[in-house]
Structures are given as structure tokens and as C-alpha cells.
Scaffold this motif. Structure first.
Motif, mmCIF file in Angstrom:
data_model
loop_
_atom_site.group_PDB
_atom_site.id
_atom_site.type_symbol
_atom_site.label_atom_id
_atom_site.label_comp_id
_atom_site.label_asym_id
_atom_site.label_seq_id
_atom_site.Cartn_x
_atom_site.Cartn_y
_atom_site.Cartn_z
ATOM 1 N N VAL A 49 0.817 -1.215 0.000
ATOM 2 C CA VAL A 49 0.000 0.000 0.000
ATOM 3 C C VAL A 49 0.856 1.273 0.000
ATOM 4 O O VAL A 49 0.333 2.354 -0.259
ATOM 5 C CB VAL A 49 -0.935 -0.034 1.233
ATOM 6 N N ALA A 50 2.140 1.155 0.214
ATOM 7 C CA ALA A 50 3.010 2.317 0.419
ATOM 8 C C ALA A 50 2.967 3.319 -0.724
ATOM 9 O O ALA A 50 3.061 4.522 -0.488
ATOM 10 C CB ALA A 50 4.443 1.857 0.655
ATOM 11 N N GLN A 51 2.825 2.879 -1.945
ATOM 12 C CA GLN A 51 2.826 3.812 -3.072
ATOM 13 C C GLN A 51 1.538 4.618 -3.163
ATOM 14 O O GLN A 51 1.528 5.692 -3.739
ATOM 15 C CB GLN A 51 3.043 3.061 -4.378
ATOM 16 N N ARG A 52 0.475 4.111 -2.613
ATOM 17 C CA ARG A 52 -0.809 4.805 -2.707
ATOM 18 C C ARG A 52 -1.086 5.732 -1.531
ATOM 19 O O ARG A 52 -1.628 6.810 -1.713
ATOM 20 C CB ARG A 52 -1.938 3.803 -2.843
ATOM 21 N N SER A 53 -0.754 5.289 -0.324
ATOM 22 C CA SER A 53 -1.068 6.088 0.856
ATOM 23 C C SER A 53 -0.019 5.856 1.935
ATOM 24 O O SER A 53 0.107 4.737 2.453
ATOM 25 C CB SER A 53 -2.451 5.718 1.388
ATOM 26 N N ILE A 54 0.681 6.907 2.264
ATOM 27 C CA ILE A 54 1.713 6.809 3.299
ATOM 28 C C ILE A 54 1.065 6.548 4.657
ATOM 29 O O ILE A 54 1.545 5.721 5.426
ATOM 30 C CB ILE A 54 2.551 8.096 3.352
ATOM 31 N N ALA A 55 -0.018 7.260 4.956
ATOM 32 C CA ALA A 55 -0.652 7.141 6.269
ATOM 33 C C ALA A 55 -1.175 5.724 6.500
ATOM 34 O O ALA A 55 -0.967 5.144 7.572
ATOM 35 C CB ALA A 55 -1.786 8.149 6.396
ATOM 36 N N ARG A 94 9.128 5.149 2.704
ATOM 37 C CA ARG A 94 9.669 6.408 2.191
ATOM 38 C C ARG A 94 10.290 6.218 0.808
ATOM 39 O O ARG A 94 10.092 7.027 -0.094
ATOM 40 C CB ARG A 94 10.705 6.972 3.160
ATOM 41 N N ASN A 95 11.032 5.137 0.617
ATOM 42 C CA ASN A 95 11.644 4.872 -0.687
ATOM 43 C C ASN A 95 10.607 4.538 -1.748
ATOM 44 O O ASN A 95 10.765 4.892 -2.910
ATOM 45 C CB ASN A 95 12.671 3.745 -0.572
ATOM 46 N N ALA A 96 9.542 3.843 -1.369
ATOM 47 C CA ALA A 96 8.488 3.528 -2.335
ATOM 48 C C ALA A 96 7.791 4.796 -2.804
ATOM 49 O O ALA A 96 7.485 4.946 -3.991
ATOM 50 C CB ALA A 96 7.480 2.564 -1.717
ATOM 51 N N VAL A 97 7.566 5.719 -1.888
ATOM 52 C CA VAL A 97 6.920 6.975 -2.249
ATOM 53 C C VAL A 97 7.843 7.803 -3.135
ATOM 54 O O VAL A 97 7.407 8.374 -4.146
ATOM 55 C CB VAL A 97 6.513 7.761 -0.974
ATOM 56 N N ALA A 98 9.128 7.848 -2.806
ATOM 57 C CA ALA A 98 10.083 8.606 -3.628
ATOM 58 C C ALA A 98 10.200 8.002 -5.020
ATOM 59 O O ALA A 98 10.261 8.736 -6.021
ATOM 60 C CB ALA A 98 11.444 8.643 -2.940
ATOM 61 N N GLY A 99 10.224 6.676 -5.122
ATOM 62 C CA GLY A 99 10.288 6.025 -6.422
ATOM 63 C C GLY A 99 9.039 6.255 -7.236
ATOM 64 O O GLY A 99 9.095 6.434 -8.460
#
Length: 104
Positions: A49-55, A94-99
Motif C-alpha cells: 500500500v506504500a505507493q498509494r497512501s503513506i498514512a 519512504r523509498n516507495a513513495v520517492a520512487g
């Protein structure tokens, strides 16, 4: 070390910690079994789920890591695995969101 490898190692290590949680869950009895297996699934779900929603990913990570560690606080292994899951999982999220931001 290339950028892709640098970003993927926290995800791989978090998945390994989730597998260790599942292993503990399979060896345990009662509530500890449920907490271990559910915790492993929640930690893996946090990575997905990391790429869709950090929270949501952070909530899943905490919900997966802490209950087994709290339930088996007298052991040294499960609290240590919970700390590793939280630290490595936070890096992986954090890395998934940055990517994801770089790809879009």
C-alpha cells in the motif's frame, strides 16, 4: 550501487522480517499465533500500500509490528523484530513513495 538497488534493500529486509514474524506465528499457540500471522500479513500489506497512501501504510506497519511484540514482551526476539520492522518498514515506505514520485 545503483539507485534501484539502493531503494529496494529496505523493502527486501522488511519482507524478511515479516517472514520471521510468520515463522514465529506458526511456532506459537493461541493468541500469539494469530498475532504473528496477522502481523506478518499487515507488514507485507504496508509494503504493498506504500505507493498509494503513506498514512495507511504506516498504520498497517505499526498494527503489524507492535501487537506480537507487546504480547510476548518477555522474549528478546519479538521486540527486536518489531523495532527492525518499524525502522526498515519506514525506510521502505519512504523509498516507495520517492520512487513513485520519480516515475510519475
Amino acid at each position: 550501487m545503483n539507485d534501484t538497488l539502493y531503494r529496494s534493500w529496505p523493502t527486501a529486509l522488511t519482507a524478511i522480517v515479516a517472514i520471521l514474524y510468520a515463522w514465529i506465528g506458526l511456532a506459537a499457540h493461541g493468541w500469539d499465533r494469530i498475532l504473528g500471522l496477522a502481523g506478518a500479513l499487515f507488514v507485507l500489506a504496508a509494503l504493498v500500500v506504500a505507493q498509494r497512501s503513506i498514512a495507511v501504510a504506516l498504520v498497517l506497519l505499526v498494527a503489524g509490528a507492535l501487537p506480537l511484540a507487546i504480547g510476548t514482551w518477555w522474549s528478546i526476539v519479538t521486540p527486536l523484530l518489531a523495532i527492525l520492522a518499524l525502522l526498515l518498514g519506514q525506510l521502505a515506505i519512504r523509498n516507495a513513495v520517492a520512487g513513485y514520485r520519480e516515475r510519475t
